[in-house]
Design a protein around this motif. Structure first.
Motif, PDB file in Angstrom:
ATOM      1  N   LEU A 266       0.802  -1.056   0.013  1.00  0.00           N
ATOM      2  CA  LEU A 266       0.148   0.162   0.115  1.00  0.00           C
ATOM      3  C   LEU A 266       0.840   1.294  -0.039  1.00  0.00           C
ATOM      4  N   PRO A 267       2.025   1.284   0.769  1.00  0.00           N
ATOM      5  CA  PRO A 267       2.775   2.565   0.787  1.00  0.00           C
ATOM      6  C   PRO A 267       3.320   2.783  -0.754  1.00  0.00           C
ATOM      7  N   VAL A 268       3.692   1.704  -1.364  1.00  0.00           N
ATOM      8  CA  VAL A 268       4.334   1.690  -2.690  1.00  0.00           C
ATOM      9  C   VAL A 268       3.181   2.376  -3.590  1.00  0.00           C
ATOM     10  N   PHE A 269       1.736   1.749  -3.712  1.00  0.00           N
ATOM     11  CA  PHE A 269       0.912   2.288  -4.195  1.00  0.00           C
ATOM     12  C   PHE A 269       0.856   3.690  -4.022  1.00  0.00           C
ATOM     13  N   ALA A 270       0.577   4.099  -2.905  1.00  0.00           N
ATOM     14  CA  ALA A 270       0.484   5.559  -2.320  1.00  0.00           C
ATOM     15  C   ALA A 270       1.550   6.500  -3.105  1.00  0.00           C
ATOM     16  N   ARG A 271       2.698   5.922  -2.932  1.00  0.00           N
ATOM     17  CA  ARG A 271       3.740   6.729  -3.593  1.00  0.00           C
ATOM     18  C   ARG A 271       3.548   6.989  -5.133  1.00  0.00           C
ATOM     19  N   ALA A 272       3.327   5.926  -5.666  1.00  0.00           N
ATOM     20  CA  ALA A 272       2.896   6.030  -6.843  1.00  0.00           C
ATOM     21  C   ALA A 272       1.881   6.823  -7.344  1.00  0.00           C
ATOM     22  N   LYS A 273       0.932   7.114  -6.831  1.00  0.00           N
ATOM     23  CA  LYS A 273      -0.266   7.958  -6.809  1.00  0.00           C
ATOM     24  C   LYS A 273      -0.051   9.580  -6.208  1.00  0.00           C
ATOM     25  N   GLY A 274       0.830   9.496  -5.522  1.00  0.00           N
ATOM     26  CA  GLY A 274       1.204  11.006  -4.876  1.00  0.00           C
ATOM     27  C   GLY A 274       0.318  11.045  -3.858  1.00  0.00           C
ATOM     28  N   LEU A 275      -0.296  10.003  -2.980  1.00  0.00           N
ATOM     29  CA  LEU A 275      -1.050  10.113  -1.877  1.00  0.00           C
ATOM     30  C   LEU A 275      -0.660   9.607  -0.619  1.00  0.00           C
ATOM     31  N   ASP A 276      -1.230  10.223   0.493  1.00  0.00           N
ATOM     32  CA  ASP A 276      -0.814   9.718   1.860  1.00  0.00           C
ATOM     33  C   ASP A 276      -1.194   8.321   2.161  1.00  0.00           C
ATOM     34  N   PRO A 277      -0.399   7.386   2.392  1.00  0.00           N
ATOM     35  CA  PRO A 277      -0.675   6.028   2.713  1.00  0.00           C
ATOM     36  C   PRO A 277      -1.687   5.903   3.716  1.00  0.00           C
ATOM     37  N   ASN A 278      -1.627   6.724   4.691  1.00  0.00           N
ATOM     38  CA  ASN A 278      -2.733   6.666   5.658  1.00  0.00           C
ATOM     39  C   ASN A 278      -4.213   7.320   5.598  1.00  0.00           C
ATOM     40  N   LYS A 279      -4.134   7.646   4.208  1.00  0.00           N
ATOM     41  CA  LYS A 279      -5.558   8.676   3.880  1.00  0.00           C
ATOM     42  C   LYS A 279      -5.935   8.036   2.588  1.00  0.00           C
ATOM     43  N   LEU A 280      -5.796   6.873   2.298  1.00  0.00           N
ATOM     44  CA  LEU A 280      -6.357   6.249   1.092  1.00  0.00           C
ATOM     45  C   LEU A 280      -7.751   5.959   0.979  1.00  0.00           C
ATOM     46  N   PRO A 281      -8.342   6.439   0.028  1.00  0.00           N
ATOM     47  CA  PRO A 281      -9.686   6.008  -0.252  1.00  0.00           C
ATOM     48  C   PRO A 281     -10.099   4.696  -0.336  1.00  0.00           C
ATOM     49  N   PRO A 282     -11.044   4.346   0.001  1.00  0.00           N
ATOM     50  CA  PRO A 282     -11.644   2.781  -0.111  1.00  0.00           C
ATOM     51  C   PRO A 282     -11.575   2.448  -1.726  1.00  0.00           C
ATOM     52  N   TYR A 283     -11.332   1.192  -1.698  1.00  0.00           N
ATOM     53  CA  TYR A 283     -11.337   0.537  -3.037  1.00  0.00           C
ATOM     54  C   TYR A 283     -12.515   0.247  -3.600  1.00  0.00           C
ATOM     55  N   ARG A 284     -12.990   0.673  -4.826  1.00  0.00           N
ATOM     56  CA  ARG A 284     -14.358   0.426  -5.599  1.00  0.00           C
ATOM     57  C   ARG A 284     -14.296  -0.435  -6.444  1.00  0.00           C
ATOM     58  N   SER A 285     -14.949  -1.463  -6.507  1.00  0.00           N
ATOM     59  CA  SER A 285     -15.049  -2.560  -7.673  1.00  0.00           C
ATOM     60  C   SER A 285     -16.179  -2.143  -8.354  1.00  0.00           C
ATOM     61  N   LEU A 286     -16.385  -3.130  -9.545  1.00  0.00           N
ATOM     62  CA  LEU A 286     -17.767  -3.214 -10.034  1.00  0.00           C
ATOM     63  C   LEU A 286     -18.423  -4.407  -9.770  1.00  0.00           C
ATOM     64  N   ALA A 287     -19.720  -4.362  -9.880  1.00  0.00           N
ATOM     65  CA  ALA A 287     -20.661  -5.324  -9.697  1.00  0.00           C
ATOM     66  C   ALA A 287     -20.383  -6.369 -10.725  1.00  0.00           C
ATOM     67  N   LEU A 288     -20.715  -7.601 -10.262  1.00  0.00           N
ATOM     68  CA  LEU A 288     -20.667  -8.669 -11.278  1.00  0.00           C
ATOM     69  C   LEU A 288     -21.857  -8.706 -12.556  1.00  0.00           C
TER      70      LEU A 288
END
Length: 291
Positions: A266-288
């Motif tokens: 998650l910290p790697v992802f946050a860095r790639a997106k320029g986000l705070d790893p402690n304040k990531l928005p929830p992940y949103r999927s798509l319905a089947l």
């Protein structure tokens, strides 16, 4: 003089930070020594892979089962691959020299694979039946690429040295993310069925899950998509049992392993997106899709 020293100190800190950034995420382990028992080096496997991949595409073309370059889903897949590939050499330095390819096969089969040398194929069924987001596609693709990077085909060939090299390679290449379908979809033809005769070990599958998460995170794809992906798979499996899942770790086990390692990526992802790893928005999927 003081300014020069300050600049030098800042540069040193940046270099140090960059080095640490490369060392975070999922730890890189040495490739399995069992690869050496296969009787072929990575270059030979690459050549055999190229022959098998081209044969599969040729037979699929005869069935008009290969998406054209203008296909929106293929364009999407190639864009995602373009973001993942720059980070592959962390896991296998040879990947920087691979002839990467991405193709889409028009088949309802829920499957995807990456052959040695970076030759990727997705079946349309995995995109439509699971209604995958880009993050979830990245998780599937990252997992398949991980099998090639970690040379699991050579490793499996080393464990099964009694079988001919070409047959071993074809089988290992087809042990795709969601297991095996001997038919591989009627549209693809009999030649493609050769790539579905061997499954990777459970330890290989687990390693590919984690390496795939790492690749996806570095490319700016949310690694939490892997959890949503396997929740979807479990839901589909309840409605229509998928026998090929029996050769792989259970969905619950995979989700548990991913959650155990999520703090690393998650910290790697946050860095790639320029986000705070402690304040990531929830992940949103798509319905089947509704059946």
């Amino acid at each position: 003089m003081k300014k020069l020293k300050l600049k030098s100190a800042l540069l040193a800190l940046l270099i140090c930070a960059s080095a640490l950034a490369q060392d975070d995420g999922i730890p890189v382990r040495k490739l399995s020594p069992l690869r050496g028992l296969a009787g072929a080096d990575s270059r030979q496997f690459d050549e055999q892979s190229k022959l098998q991949y081209n044969q599969m595409l040729a037979e699929a073309h005869q069935k008009d089962a290969v998406a054209t370059d203008r296909n929106p889903q293929l364009i999407r897949l190639r864009a995602i691959a373009g973001r993942l590939i720059p980070f592959t050499s962390r896991w296998n330095p040879d990947a920087a020299k691979w002839d990467w390819q991405v193709n889409l096969l028009n088949s309802p089969t829920v499957n995807a694979f990456c052959m040695p040398g970076g030759r990727i194929a997705f079946y349309n069924g995995i995109l439509t039946k699971l209604n995958l987001t880009d993050d979830e596609v990245a998780m599937v693709m990252g997992h398949e690429i991980a099998h090639a990077l970690r040379e699991h085909a050579r490793e499996q060939a080393g464990k099964n040295n009694a079988t001919s090299l070409v047959a071993r390679l074809a089988g290992a290449a087809g042990a795709a993310y969601f297991g095996l379908d001997p038919r591989l979809g009627d549209a693809v033809g009999s030649g493609a069925a050769k790539v579905a005769s061997l499954s990777f070990s459970r330890s290989d599958e687990s390693e590919a899950d984690l390496v795939g998460m790492d690749l996806a995170a570095r490319a700016g794809f949310d690694p939490r998509a892997g959890i949503a992906l396997w929740q979807k798979m479990s839901a589909v499996n309840k409605a229509q049992p998928l026998p090929f899942l029996s050769t792989h770790p259970s969905g619950n086990q995979r989700i548990e392993d991913m959650n155990k390692n999520m703090h690393l990526v998650l910290p790697v992802f946050a860095r790639a997106k320029g986000l705070d790893p402690n304040k990531l928005p929830p992940y949103r999927s798509l319905a089947l899709p509704k059946s």
